[in-house]
Structures are given as structure tokens and as C-alpha cells.
Design a protein around this motif. Structure first.
Motif, PDB file in Angstrom:
ATOM      1  N   LEU A   1     -39.468 -29.681  -5.703  1.00 13.11           N
ATOM      2  CA  LEU A   1     -38.856 -30.473  -6.781  1.00 13.11           C
ATOM      3  C   LEU A   1     -37.447 -30.874  -6.350  1.00 13.11           C
ATOM      4  CD1 LEU A   1     -40.082 -28.603  -9.986  1.00 13.11           C
ATOM      5  CD2 LEU A   1     -41.220 -30.359  -8.645  1.00 13.11           C
ATOM      6  N   LYS A   2     -37.383 -32.004  -5.695  1.00 13.08           N
ATOM      7  CA  LYS A   2     -36.138 -32.520  -5.114  1.00 13.08           C
ATOM      8  C   LYS A   2     -35.027 -32.568  -6.168  1.00 13.08           C
ATOM      9  CE  LYS A   2     -34.875 -36.719  -2.713  1.00 13.08           C
ATOM     10  NZ  LYS A   2     -34.209 -37.362  -3.802  1.00 13.08           N
ATOM     11  N   ASP A   3     -33.845 -32.114  -5.808  1.00 11.30           N
ATOM     12  CA  ASP A   3     -32.653 -32.175  -6.663  1.00 11.30           C
ATOM     13  C   ASP A   3     -32.701 -31.247  -7.891  1.00 11.30           C
ATOM     14  OD1 ASP A   3     -31.679 -34.133  -4.989  1.00 11.30           O
ATOM     15  OD2 ASP A   3     -32.448 -35.773  -6.228  1.00 11.30           O
ATOM     16  N   PHE A   4     -33.750 -30.468  -8.062  1.00 10.91           N
ATOM     17  CA  PHE A   4     -33.795 -29.608  -9.258  1.00 10.91           C
ATOM     18  C   PHE A   4     -32.731 -28.530  -9.134  1.00 10.91           C
ATOM     19  CE2 PHE A   4     -34.939 -26.867 -12.579  1.00 10.91           C
ATOM     20  CZ  PHE A   4     -35.819 -27.527 -13.416  1.00 10.91           C
ATOM     21  N   GLN A   5     -31.821 -28.509 -10.080  1.00 12.32           N
ATOM     22  CA  GLN A   5     -30.751 -27.510 -10.020  1.00 12.32           C
ATOM     23  C   GLN A   5     -30.186 -27.281 -11.417  1.00 12.32           C
ATOM     24  OE1 GLN A   5     -26.935 -27.647  -9.821  1.00 12.32           O
ATOM     25  NE2 GLN A   5     -27.040 -25.477  -9.412  1.00 12.32           N
ATOM     26  N   VAL A   6     -30.375 -26.095 -11.958  1.00 11.56           N
ATOM     27  CA  VAL A   6     -29.767 -25.757 -13.251  1.00 11.56           C
ATOM     28  C   VAL A   6     -29.144 -24.364 -13.141  1.00 11.56           C
ATOM     29  CG1 VAL A   6     -30.101 -25.564 -15.755  1.00 11.56           C
ATOM     30  CG2 VAL A   6     -31.705 -26.934 -14.429  1.00 11.56           C
ATOM     31  N   THR A   7     -27.868 -24.286 -13.413  1.00 10.04           N
ATOM     32  CA  THR A   7     -27.185 -22.984 -13.486  1.00 10.04           C
ATOM     33  C   THR A   7     -26.530 -22.917 -14.865  1.00 10.04           C
ATOM     34  OG1 THR A   7     -26.729 -23.002 -11.131  1.00 10.04           O
ATOM     35  CG2 THR A   7     -25.422 -21.489 -12.445  1.00 10.04           C
ATOM     36  N   ILE A   8     -26.708 -21.801 -15.520  1.00  9.76           N
ATOM     37  CA  ILE A   8     -26.160 -21.664 -16.875  1.00  9.76           C
ATOM     38  C   ILE A   8     -24.815 -20.956 -16.813  1.00  9.76           C
ATOM     39  CG2 ILE A   8     -26.634 -20.697 -19.180  1.00  9.76           C
ATOM     40  CD1 ILE A   8     -28.588 -22.918 -18.034  1.00  9.76           C
ATOM     41  N   TRP A   9     -23.844 -21.509 -17.493  1.00 10.41           N
ATOM     42  CA  TRP A   9     -22.543 -20.834 -17.573  1.00 10.41           C
ATOM     43  C   TRP A   9     -22.262 -20.524 -19.035  1.00 10.41           C
ATOM     44  CZ3 TRP A   9     -19.975 -24.131 -20.713  1.00 10.41           C
ATOM     45  CH2 TRP A   9     -20.338 -25.487 -20.649  1.00 10.41           C
ATOM     46  N   HIS A  10     -21.432 -19.524 -19.250  1.00 11.25           N
ATOM     47  CA  HIS A  10     -21.039 -19.168 -20.618  1.00 11.25           C
ATOM     48  C   HIS A  10     -19.529 -19.288 -20.743  1.00 11.25           C
ATOM     49  CE1 HIS A  10     -24.916 -17.161 -20.040  1.00 11.25           C
ATOM     50  NE2 HIS A  10     -25.075 -17.342 -21.343  1.00 11.25           N
ATOM     51  N   GLY A  11     -19.074 -19.697 -21.928  1.00 16.47           N
ATOM     52  CA  GLY A  11     -17.637 -19.816 -22.176  1.00 16.47           C
ATOM     53  C   GLY A  11     -17.283 -19.258 -23.536  1.00 16.47           C
ATOM     54  N   LEU A  12     -15.994 -18.956 -23.704  1.00 23.82           N
ATOM     55  CA  LEU A  12     -15.503 -18.393 -24.962  1.00 23.82           C
ATOM     56  C   LEU A  12     -14.613 -19.424 -25.658  1.00 23.82           C
ATOM     57  CD1 LEU A  12     -15.571 -15.652 -26.528  1.00 23.82           C
ATOM     58  CD2 LEU A  12     -13.420 -15.071 -25.377  1.00 23.82           C
ATOM     59  N   TYR A  13     -14.791 -19.580 -26.965  1.00 23.98           N
ATOM     60  CA  TYR A  13     -14.090 -20.610 -27.742  1.00 23.98           C
ATOM     61  C   TYR A  13     -13.549 -20.024 -29.047  1.00 23.98           C
ATOM     62  CZ  TYR A  13     -17.140 -23.378 -24.741  1.00 23.98           C
ATOM     63  OH  TYR A  13     -17.804 -23.885 -23.653  1.00 23.98           O
ATOM     64  N   ALA A  14     -12.490 -20.668 -29.548  1.00 23.84           N
ATOM     65  CA  ALA A  14     -11.972 -20.352 -30.884  1.00 23.84           C
ATOM     66  C   ALA A  14     -11.912 -21.684 -31.635  1.00 23.84           C
ATOM     67  CB  ALA A  14     -10.583 -19.736 -30.776  1.00 23.84           C
ATOM     68  N   PRO A  15     -11.853 -21.638 -32.975  1.00 21.41           N
ATOM     69  CA  PRO A  15     -11.771 -22.921 -33.694  1.00 21.41           C
ATOM     70  C   PRO A  15     -10.478 -23.657 -33.342  1.00 21.41           C
ATOM     71  CG  PRO A  15     -12.218 -21.090 -35.201  1.00 21.41           C
ATOM     72  CD  PRO A  15     -11.893 -20.481 -33.878  1.00 21.41           C
ATOM     73  N   LYS A  16     -10.543 -24.980 -33.353  1.00 22.26           N
ATOM     74  CA  LYS A  16      -9.360 -25.805 -33.097  1.00 22.26           C
ATOM     75  C   LYS A  16      -8.264 -25.429 -34.094  1.00 22.26           C
ATOM     76  CE  LYS A  16      -7.389 -29.023 -30.842  1.00 22.26           C
ATOM     77  NZ  LYS A  16      -7.277 -28.908 -29.375  1.00 22.26           N
TER      78      LYS A  16
END
Ligand code: ASP
Length: 325
Positions: A242-257
């Protein structure tokens, strides 16, 4: 400068909290927008533990607010009081939901303070344990022979498993029946029970089940093979054709604006300390995750990265014709 100081003071008063006292004895809630027991939940619970010490022994509880591929939990945090006591731990969905979902109930770019990226996690393509195929080649033949009859689990429209599944169907030119869950914890339970056939999910959820042989693993979604002993023999989907298939999951931390900058800074500093915690690193690495240590652990770097991910994923999702409308 004056303006900024005035804004900081107003924000702190609005939030009813002084940065020097934060967090004090008040409980911090970390919202996880998926079901308990799944991969995002795993990261959040390990992180909550690692944040405790740098936040002066604070109590951090994880609140699972699942549904709509993480949109419900993310929207809840976007609308929460911006005082540092309500945080969001979310994954790549923050950058793919704006393209994958119509009428997103929050604005990724403007509704949050970015506190830093936590980790990167590969995904694995797994099946029910009774699957007739034993390797990727056999799985390809099985898929071809079962067109129209394949059930593929996901954690809702906009989730990582949804994205991975859509890209997989597009790359293999196969339509599968999507079976949505409130997270991949309930999805993997059904996969183990044989109610669904396939699932694409983070190694933080799949590794223990692969090790216990409760599911079969066929490939990883990263461009390179993994080095974890358990997963090192799995081919990449690219290698498998599957040419070009690439998925890496990242996680991030957020607070309300609108969270006071001094509190956001405290939270970012606590996050950076947690990311160096040997116990946190050991737990995460044991599950195939890579703890972040680059410029993305700074709020600016995090925000730039999410913007770059939106720019990266939007054309891929559109070209594959996999957005959900
Ligand atoms: N891995 C899930 C996803 O597909 C979410 C979860 O349950 O953590 O996005």
C-alpha cells in the motif's frame, strides 16, 4: 506589554484563581473523549499520574466523555471555565476532524490553549482471533473473497481508527461495513469476541491483546517497522504494497482558550517534567509509544504542529474521498 499584563490579570480574575496558588487542593479534570480502557484513556491515566508530582501532589481525575469520534469531549472542554482545572487529552483527531466531520462543534485553532504534545503512537491492523488468514498476504486474499461482508470497527467518525480504516479501504479499493463504538476499548472487546472482523488501532491498546494472542496482527501503519520485540516482525502496510500508507497517532494536552497564561505556563512546565519521568517513559515505550521530546512539547511548537497536520491531512482525506458527508 502593558496590554498583555492587563489581559493576564483579567483572565486570572475571571477564572477566579491566582496563578501562584494553582492548582492548590482543587481537583484537575482531564477529559478523555473516548471510552475508558482504550488507548487515549491509557495515555491520559499514565500522564495524570506523572503530572501529579510536578503539580505539587495535585489530584487529577480522568473524565471519559466519549462519542462522535472525540468531538463531544473536545467541545465540552472548549466551553469549560478557562481556569486550568479542566484539560483535554486528545489525539490526531484534532487535526483530521476539521476535514473528516461536517459541523464540528468546536474550533481547533481558536478554542484552546495548546499545552504540548505528549507522544507518538503507531497503529496496527488487527483481526478477530478466528480470522482464517495468518499473514498480510493471506488477509488480502480473504478480503478479496469476502467483499461486502467485512465488518470494520472504529471509534466513531473522526477517530483515528476511522481515519485509518477509511484510508485502508481506499488503498485496497474495498468497501467494508463500519461499526462505530465509543472508543476502541469496546471495539477490541467485540473483535476478541468475533463480532467484528477487523480494526485499526494504536499499539497502546493492541499490544497486550496481540501478546495474549486474543487478536491477530497483520501490519503496522508507520513507514518503518517498529523496534518493540513484540511487533518488530510485522510488515509495514507500505512494504505490504500500500504505497504511501502512513498513519502515526499523536496525543496533545489542551486547556480552554482564555486560561490565564501563568497557569498555562505552569501546566506546560508540569507536562515537560512528566515527559521526562522515567516511569511514564517506561510504561509508554512498553506499549510501542514514543514520548515527545522535540519542539512540539512547547505550546508554540504544538500549535504549529497541529496546523501543519491539518494542512497535511486535509488533501489526503479529500483525495482519498474518505470524508464523511
Ligand atoms: N483509538 C481510538 C481511535 O480510534 C480512540 C480511543 O478509544 O482511544 O481514535
Amino acid at each position: 506589554m502593558k496590554k498583555l499584563l492587563a489581559f493576564t490579570a483579567i483572565a486570572a480574575v475571571v477564572a477566579g484563581v491566582h496563578a501562584q496558588d494553582f492548582p492548590g487542593s482543587k481537583t484537575i479534570t482531564m477529559v478523555v473523549p473516548f471510552a475508558a480502557g482504550g488507548p487515549t484513556d491509557r495515555v491520559a491515566r499514565d500522564l495524570a499520574e506523572a503530572l501529579r508530582k510536578p503539580l505539587g501532589g495535585a489530584t487529577i481525575v480522568v473524565d471519559n466523555v466519549p462519542g462522535a469520534g472525540s468531538s463531544i469531549g473536545a467541545a465540552k472542554v472548549a466551553r469549560a471555565t478557562p481556569d486550568g482545572y479542566t484539560l483535554l487529552l486528545n489525539h490526531i483527531g484534532m487535526s483530521t476532524i476539521p476535514t473528516l466531520v461536517r459541523n464540528v462543534p468546536f474550533k481547533v485553532e481558536t478554542d484552546f490553549e495548546y499545552l504540548g504534545i505528549v507522544n507518538d503512537v503507531p497503529m496496527t491492523l488487527i483481526s478477530r482471533p478466528t480470522m482464517e488468514a495468518n499473514n498480510y498476504k493471506e488477509l488480502t486474499a480473504w478480503i478479496a473473497a469476502h467483499k461486502g461482508k467485512i465488518n470494520l470497527g472504529n471509534a466513531g467518525v473522526g477517530s483515528a481508527s476511522h481515519l485509518c480504516g477509511l484510508l485502508f479501504q481506499s488503498a485496497t479499493k474495498t468497501e467494508m461495513t463500519p461499526v462505530p463504538y465509543k472508543g476502541t476499548a469496546p471495539a477490541i472487546t467485540d473483535l476478541m469476541g468475533g463480532q467484528i472482523d477487523l480494526l485499526c488501532d494504536q499499539t497502546t491498546n493492541t499490544s497486550p491483546q496481540i501478546e495474549a494472542k486474543k487478536v491477530k496482527a497483520f501490519a503496522v501503519t508507520t513507514s518503518k517497522r517498529l523496534t518493540t520485540p513484540l511487533l518488530k516482525d510485522l510488515p509495514t502496510l507500505q512494504e505490504a504494497g500500500l504505497k504511501d500508507f502512513q498513519v502515526t497517532i499523536w496525543h496533545g494536552l489542551y486547556a480552554p482558550k482564555g486560561t490565564p497564561p501563568a497557569i498555562a505556563k505552569k501546566l506546560n512546565e508540569a507536562l515537560k517534567a512528566a515527559l521526562k519521568d522515567p516511569e511514564f517513559i517506561r510504561k509508554q515505550e512498553g506499549l510501542g509509544a514514543v514520548v515527545a521530546s522535540d519542539g512540539r512539547i512547547e505550546p508554540e511548537g504544538h500549535k504549529k504542529f497541529v496546523a501543519a497536520e491539518i494542512a497535511k491531512w486535509s488533501p489526503i482525506i479529500k483525495a482519498a474521498g474518505v470524508y464523511a458527508d
